[in-house]
Design an enzyme around this catalytic site. Structure first.
Site, PDB file in Angstrom:
ATOM      1  N   GLU A   1      96.162  21.848 -36.682  1.00  0.00           N
ATOM      2  CA  GLU A   1      95.162  20.841 -37.005  1.00  0.00           C
ATOM      3  C   GLU A   1      95.813  19.500 -37.302  1.00  0.00           C
ATOM      4  O   GLU A   1      96.945  19.436 -37.774  1.00  0.00           O
ATOM      5  CB  GLU A   1      94.371  21.261 -38.250  1.00  0.00           C
ATOM      6  CG  GLU A   1      93.657  22.580 -38.118  1.00  0.00           C
ATOM      7  CD  GLU A   1      93.066  23.031 -39.439  1.00  0.00           C
ATOM      8  OE1 GLU A   1      93.219  22.302 -40.441  1.00  0.00           O
ATOM      9  OE2 GLU A   1      92.460  24.106 -39.479  1.00  0.00           O
TER      10      GLU A   1
ATOM     11  N   CYS B   1      92.813  22.088 -45.694  1.00  0.00           N
ATOM     12  CA  CYS B   1      93.815  22.264 -44.643  1.00  0.00           C
ATOM     13  C   CYS B   1      93.872  23.720 -44.202  1.00  0.00           C
ATOM     14  O   CYS B   1      93.999  24.631 -45.008  1.00  0.00           O
ATOM     15  CB  CYS B   1      95.180  21.817 -45.150  1.00  0.00           C
ATOM     16  SG  CYS B   1      96.441  21.878 -43.875  1.00  0.00           S
TER      17      CYS B   1
ATOM     18  N   CYS C   1     101.203  28.925 -51.193  1.00  0.00           N
ATOM     19  CA  CYS C   1     100.722  28.222 -52.381  1.00  0.00           C
ATOM     20  C   CYS C   1      99.319  28.725 -52.711  1.00  0.00           C
ATOM     21  O   CYS C   1      98.460  28.847 -51.830  1.00  0.00           O
ATOM     22  CB  CYS C   1     100.721  26.718 -52.153  1.00  0.00           C
ATOM     23  SG  CYS C   1     102.386  26.039 -51.892  1.00  0.00           S
TER      24      CYS C   1
END
Length: 399
Positions: A122, A374, A146
């Site tokens: 992306e 994201c 994360c």
């Protein structure tokens, strides 16, 4: 430092083997590499430098998508180039446009043949009144896991090549009409800033990221100033100094916690490179000054890291570092275990940090209506049927 010692510092991750397409793209090659490729197909040595410069101009100033567009190159040379190479960039599979103007593209990377799966990444364009920022990916997936990041739910597949990183910038310029032409001899300058904050950890793909950013910042090409390019890392300490020495761009640190025990949970890389080592690397970052401050990114998680005690500890940690703190309201995504801090608490946190002498802007949430977390667009489209994905692809191909 010896070459062997330097190479030992480069972090490695287990990756899928990259197989280039049968006809490789020239996008992402340095001038010297272009000369070498031209030599491989029989271009005489006296002509190579000149031909490489012509290619450079057409690819990175004019945005040519095919050798046939390169009108100051002879027909014979264009035919020879087309026989052996392409100037392909990633293919737009899906495009989402937010009500606030944010655009997000899902891009399919050229594959090495029928036996290799075509991978997707992306990139996101964020227009603002005084700038236009493109968020670029460096890997297919990510290995860092994360806790608050949607990309962390996707396994690392492979590193991107320099050409695939530069290609994201070129696709964005294609879609935005941001290249130089007769009507816009200086370009529209819609993309003014680049942030390496997309999918992946840039410093786990150091060489390709370096090579790509040197191309993007080249004054005779895409020409985005290094002071307008920011590389964000979760803290791959051995490659932070290399970033300053070899790339010279602005640095951002995905900090998100002020105590090792919490950062170990939020950013597991902290177990390898704890806060003391990370912050020392920031103090030693080449070129850091009040004019070139390091940005510390801090996602605001309700009841987790947003207390005034956290703010006080943050100010203490950053003492002596030319820094600004970018407070990021958490962008929710399906399956996340976190909530965004209350706005009043974000403002109190920001005020404390600001009064301590640090710039502490709160990042305006953008594109929440278009799967802006994201990695989320990639995850959502992977759930679609082949027919639905083809429909998305057809829509993306329509300007």
């Amino acid at each position: 430092m010896t070459p062997s010692a330097a190479s030992a510092l480069v972090e490695k991750t287990p990756l899928e083997t990259y197989v280039p397409p049968a006809k490789p793209s020239l996008i992402g090659l340095s001038r010297a590499q272009l000369c070498d490729r031209l030599g491989d197909v029989g271009v005489a040595p006296p002509q190579r430098k000149m031909r490489a410069q012509q290619l450079w101009h057409w690819m990175y100033v004019r945005g040519a998508r095919d050798f046939s567009e390169m009108t100051n190159v002879s027909k014979e040379m264009r035919a020879m180039l087309a026989e052996h190479f392409t100037v392909d960039r990633p293919e737009v599979v899906a495009e989402q446009i937010s009500a606030d103007g944010t655009r997000k593209w899902l891009l399919r990377l050229p594959s090495g043949g029928d036996g290799q799966k075509a991978h997707e990444v992306e990139c996101v364009y964020i227009p603002e009144t005084d700038r236009g920022t493109l968020c670029v990916s460096s890997q297919v997936g990510c290995t860092l896991n994360c806790a608050f990041c949607h990309t962390g739910t996707q396994r690392l597949v492979r590193n991107l090549t320099a050409g695939e990183i530069v290609g994201q910038v070129m696709v964005a310029r294609d879609r935005l009409g941001d290249w130089i032409d007769r009507e816009t001899p200086n370009g529209n300058r819609l993309i003014t800033n680049i942030v390496m904050m997309g999918m992946g950890e840039p410093l786990y793909n150091f060489d390709a990221v370096r090579d790509a950013l040197l191309i993007v910042s080249d004054n005779e090409g895409i020409g985005i100033s290094r002071r307008r390019i920011t590389l964000s890392t979760s803290g791959v300490v051995p490659n932070i100094k290399r970033t300053g020495d070899e790339i010279g761009v602005m640095l951002a640190i995905s900090l998100h916690a002020v105590r090792d025990e919490l950062r170990d949970e939020l950013v597991p890389l902290n177990r390898k490179y704890p806060l003391k080592e990370l912050l020392q690397a920031c103090r030693d970052y080449p070129g850091a000054s009040n004019a070139r401050r390091i940005t510390f990114e801090y996602v605001m998680l309700k009841g987790v890291n947003d207390s005034l005690d956290d703010a006080r500890k943050l100010v203490q940690l950053l003492k002596g570092i030319p820094a600004k703190i970018n407070l990021i309201p958490f962008n929710p995504w399906p399956g996340s275990n976190y909530e965004c801090s209350d706005w009043d608490q974000i403002e109190k946190f920001s005020e404390y940090v600001f009064n301590a002498g640090y710039s502490s802007p709160v990042r305006t949430p953008r594109g929440r209506d278009i799967l802006a977390a994201c990695g989320q667009l990639k995850s959502e489209t992977e759930k679609l049927s082949v027919r639905e994905r083809n429909a998305l692809r057809a829509m993306a191909m329509t300007d």
